[in-house]
Enzyme design. Structure first.
Site, PDB file in Angstrom:
ATOM      1  N   LYS A 279       0.833  -1.212   0.000  1.00 45.19           N
ATOM      2  CA  LYS A 279       0.000   0.000   0.000  1.00 45.19           C
ATOM      3  C   LYS A 279       0.868   1.262   0.000  1.00 45.19           C
ATOM      4  CE  LYS A 279      -1.949  -1.165   3.926  1.00 45.19           C
ATOM      5  NZ  LYS A 279      -1.241  -2.442   4.217  1.00 45.19           N
TER       6      LYS A 279
ATOM      7  N   ARG B 238      -9.711   0.471   8.544  1.00 45.89           N
ATOM      8  CA  ARG B 238      -9.270  -0.864   8.921  1.00 45.89           C
ATOM      9  C   ARG B 238     -10.347  -1.626   9.682  1.00 45.89           C
ATOM     10  NH1 ARG B 238      -3.416   0.355   8.871  1.00 45.89           N
ATOM     11  NH2 ARG B 238      -2.207  -1.521   9.191  1.00 45.89           N
TER      12      ARG B 238
ATOM     13  N   ARG C 150      11.653  -4.954   5.283  1.00 43.85           N
ATOM     14  CA  ARG C 150      11.321  -3.557   4.962  1.00 43.85           C
ATOM     15  C   ARG C 150      12.223  -2.580   5.717  1.00 43.85           C
ATOM     16  NH1 ARG C 150       5.190  -1.722   5.385  1.00 43.85           N
ATOM     17  NH2 ARG C 150       5.275  -2.592   7.476  1.00 43.85           N
TER      18      ARG C 150
ATOM     19  N   ARG D 205      11.106  -0.255  11.308  1.00 43.52           N
ATOM     20  CA  ARG D 205      10.038  -0.035  12.281  1.00 43.52           C
ATOM     21  C   ARG D 205      10.124  -1.050  13.407  1.00 43.52           C
ATOM     22  NH1 ARG D 205       4.747   0.365   8.551  1.00 43.52           N
ATOM     23  NH2 ARG D 205       3.916  -0.716  10.382  1.00 43.52           N
TER      24      ARG D 205
ATOM     25  N   ARG E 133      -0.683  -8.741  13.490  1.00 42.77           N
ATOM     26  CA  ARG E 133      -1.217  -7.774  12.535  1.00 42.77           C
ATOM     27  C   ARG E 133      -2.028  -8.457  11.444  1.00 42.77           C
ATOM     28  NH1 ARG E 133       4.323  -5.052  11.421  1.00 42.77           N
ATOM     29  NH2 ARG E 133       3.284  -3.832   9.818  1.00 42.77           N
TER      30      ARG E 133
HETATM   31  P1  ADP Z   1       2.266  -1.797   3.236  1.00 42.81           P
HETATM   32  O1  ADP Z   1       2.239  -0.293   3.197  1.00 42.81           O
HETATM   33  O2  ADP Z   1       1.067  -2.415   2.561  1.00 42.81           O
HETATM   34  O3  ADP Z   1       2.457  -2.340   4.612  1.00 42.81           O
HETATM   35  P2  ADP Z   1       4.839  -1.544   1.834  1.00 42.81           P
HETATM   36  O4  ADP Z   1       4.488  -0.744   0.626  1.00 42.81           O
HETATM   37  O5  ADP Z   1       5.542  -0.853   2.930  1.00 42.81           O
HETATM   38  O6  ADP Z   1       3.501  -2.297   2.386  1.00 42.81           O
HETATM   39  O7  ADP Z   1       5.672  -2.816   1.352  1.00 42.81           O
HETATM   40  C1  ADP Z   1       6.234  -3.720   2.286  1.00 42.81           C
HETATM   41  C2  ADP Z   1       7.644  -4.094   1.856  1.00 42.81           C
HETATM   42  O8  ADP Z   1       7.564  -4.896   0.665  1.00 42.81           O
HETATM   43  C3  ADP Z   1       8.528  -2.899   1.521  1.00 42.81           C
HETATM   44  O9  ADP Z   1       9.853  -3.191   1.951  1.00 42.81           O
HETATM   45  C4  ADP Z   1       8.446  -2.798  -0.005  1.00 42.81           C
HETATM   46  O10 ADP Z   1       9.666  -2.291  -0.554  1.00 42.81           O
HETATM   47  C5  ADP Z   1       8.210  -4.242  -0.431  1.00 42.81           C
HETATM   48  N1  ADP Z   1       7.288  -4.361  -1.569  1.00 42.81           N
HETATM   49  C6  ADP Z   1       6.210  -3.591  -1.858  1.00 42.81           C
HETATM   50  N2  ADP Z   1       5.594  -4.001  -2.982  1.00 42.81           N
HETATM   51  C7  ADP Z   1       6.294  -5.091  -3.424  1.00 42.81           C
HETATM   52  C8  ADP Z   1       6.159  -5.970  -4.553  1.00 42.81           C
HETATM   53  N3  ADP Z   1       5.164  -5.837  -5.441  1.00 42.81           N
HETATM   54  N4  ADP Z   1       7.065  -6.963  -4.671  1.00 42.81           N
HETATM   55  C9  ADP Z   1       8.065  -7.128  -3.749  1.00 42.81           C
HETATM   56  N5  ADP Z   1       8.243  -6.325  -2.675  1.00 42.81           N
HETATM   57  C10 ADP Z   1       7.379  -5.323  -2.506  1.00 42.81           C
HETATM   58  P1  ADP Z   2       1.251  -1.612   7.587  1.00 42.00           P
HETATM   59  O1  ADP Z   2       1.439  -0.713   6.414  1.00 42.00           O
HETATM   60  O2  ADP Z   2       2.413  -2.509   7.804  1.00 42.00           O
HETATM   61  O3  ADP Z   2      -0.050  -2.332   7.561  1.00 42.00           O
HETATM   62  P2  ADP Z   2       0.681   0.784   9.092  1.00 42.00           P
HETATM   63  O4  ADP Z   2       1.829   1.686   8.992  1.00 42.00           O
HETATM   64  O5  ADP Z   2      -0.508   1.059   8.235  1.00 42.00           O
HETATM   65  O6  ADP Z   2       1.208  -0.705   8.886  1.00 42.00           O
HETATM   66  O7  ADP Z   2       0.165   0.712  10.594  1.00 42.00           O
HETATM   67  C1  ADP Z   2       1.065   0.454  11.655  1.00 42.00           C
HETATM   68  C2  ADP Z   2       0.259   0.302  12.948  1.00 42.00           C
HETATM   69  O8  ADP Z   2      -0.425   1.536  13.232  1.00 42.00           O
HETATM   70  C3  ADP Z   2      -0.859  -0.740  12.902  1.00 42.00           C
HETATM   71  O9  ADP Z   2      -0.386  -2.049  13.222  1.00 42.00           O
HETATM   72  C4  ADP Z   2      -1.813  -0.200  13.974  1.00 42.00           C
HETATM   73  O10 ADP Z   2      -1.338  -0.451  15.279  1.00 42.00           O
HETATM   74  C5  ADP Z   2      -1.729   1.294  13.740  1.00 42.00           C
HETATM   75  N1  ADP Z   2      -2.718   1.763  12.743  1.00 42.00           N
HETATM   76  C6  ADP Z   2      -2.456   2.340  11.530  1.00 42.00           C
HETATM   77  N2  ADP Z   2      -3.583   2.650  10.886  1.00 42.00           N
HETATM   78  C7  ADP Z   2      -4.611   2.266  11.695  1.00 42.00           C
HETATM   79  C8  ADP Z   2      -6.015   2.291  11.585  1.00 42.00           C
HETATM   80  N3  ADP Z   2      -6.633   2.771  10.487  1.00 42.00           N
HETATM   81  N4  ADP Z   2      -6.751   1.794  12.632  1.00 42.00           N
HETATM   82  C9  ADP Z   2      -6.167   1.309  13.743  1.00 42.00           C
HETATM   83  N5  ADP Z   2      -4.837   1.236  13.897  1.00 42.00           N
HETATM   84  C10 ADP Z   2      -4.048   1.716  12.884  1.00 42.00           C
END
Ligand code: ADP
Ligand code: ADP
Ligand code: ZN
Length: 218
Positions: free
Chosen positions: A13, A88, A127, A161, A172
């Site tokens: 995302k 979420r 990541r 992180r 999660r």
């Molecule tokens: P999210 O915001 O959904 O938690 P991220 O965009 O931070 O996910 O992606 C998680 C990790 O995976 C990051 O280290 C990113 O560089 C990597 N990543 C994202 N998209 C892809 C993909 N299509 N293929 C492989 N790795 C990816």
């Molecule tokens: P990821 O991209 O790996 O899913 P985020 O950066 O979106 O992680 O979120 C990290 C943490 O922040 C979540 O595990 C949760 O604890 C909190 N968080 C983020 N967005 C929300 C939301 N919309 N509702 C509740 N908790 C959230």
């Protein structure tokens, strides 16, 4: 255009939202980023959220919806936004409808990033981001072009992180399955869900999303 990027932790995302910002001038609204900023600044919201985030659980609906509401009142989001990591829960999805409605806006699309759960631990434990500009990287899938130097800003400082560890990822994912996945059928019933293969490489995912947005823009 207001769109939601929906998918489990590590689905891509943030990666795709940043690309949409860079390539289309869209505005990314990440509740995760907002909460991390609050934790870092030691605000009352940050103090409440810190332990919850470290445990991989969800911060309260009221807190995150208030953060989104504040952002929607800032002028830069008037033309539309990408919701990344929000909503979420079903309560958050309802809150978002209301927040948009109150401002005379509406949701145009929900883009679901479909991924295999097995890949997520690997995505998340690998990541890291640039400590200066926040650009996202991965140990295996996206190293900086020059080792140890951020492609975007040239910084040599990177960070990981505290919640990106194998134990928290399980919590999660369970939270996603129990609380977030159930909002998909709600949007599906409105006919606004578009499914993208999140297991494809980053460029292919970006192309699929661009094609959806182009078709919506007509
Ligand atoms: P999210 O915001 O959904 O938690 P991220 O965009 O931070 O996910 O992606 C998680 C990790 O995976 C990051 O280290 C990113 O560089 C990597 N990543 C994202 N998209 C892809 C993909 N299509 N293929 C492989 N790795 C990816
Ligand atoms: P990821 O991209 O790996 O899913 P985020 O950066 O979106 O992680 O979120 C990290 C943490 O922040 C979540 O595990 C949760 O604890 C909190 N968080 C983020 N967005 C929300 C939301 N919309 N509702 C509740 N908790 C959230
Ligand atoms: Zn950088």
């Amino acid at each position: 255009m207001n769109i939601i990027l929906l998918g489990p932790p590590g689905a891509g995302k943030g990666t795709q939202a940043s690309r949409l910002e860079a390539e289309r001038g869209m505005i990314q609204l990440s509740t995760g980023d907002m909460l991390r900023a609050a934790v870092k600044a030691g605000t009352p919201v940050g103090l409440k959220a810190k332990a919850v985030m470290e445990a991989g659980e969800l911060v309260s609906d009221a807190i995150v919806s208030a953060l989104i509401g504040e952002r929607l009142d800032q002028a830069d989001t008037a033309g539309g936004a990408i919701f990344d990591g929000y909503p979420r829960t079903e309560a958050q999805a309802e809150a978002l409808d209301l927040l948009l409605d109150e401002r005379g806006r509406k949701l145009d699309a929900v883009i679901e990033l479909a991924v295999d759960e097995d890949a997520l631990v690997d995505r998340i434990t690998g990541r890291f981001t640039c400590a200066a500009c926040g650009a996202g990287y991965h140990d295996r899938y996206k190293q900086p072009a020059a080792a140890g130097v951020c492609d975007v800003c040239g910084s040599t400082e990177f960070k990981r992180r505290p919640d990106d560890n194998a134990e928290t990822v399980r919590t999660r994912m369970a939270e996603y399955r129990a609380k977030t996945a159930p909002i998909l059928p709600v949007y599906d019933a409105r006919g606004i869900v578009h499914r993208v293969d999140g297991m494809a490489d980053m460029d292919a995912v970006a192309r699929d999303i661009a094609a959806i947005l182009d078709s919506l823009a007509g």
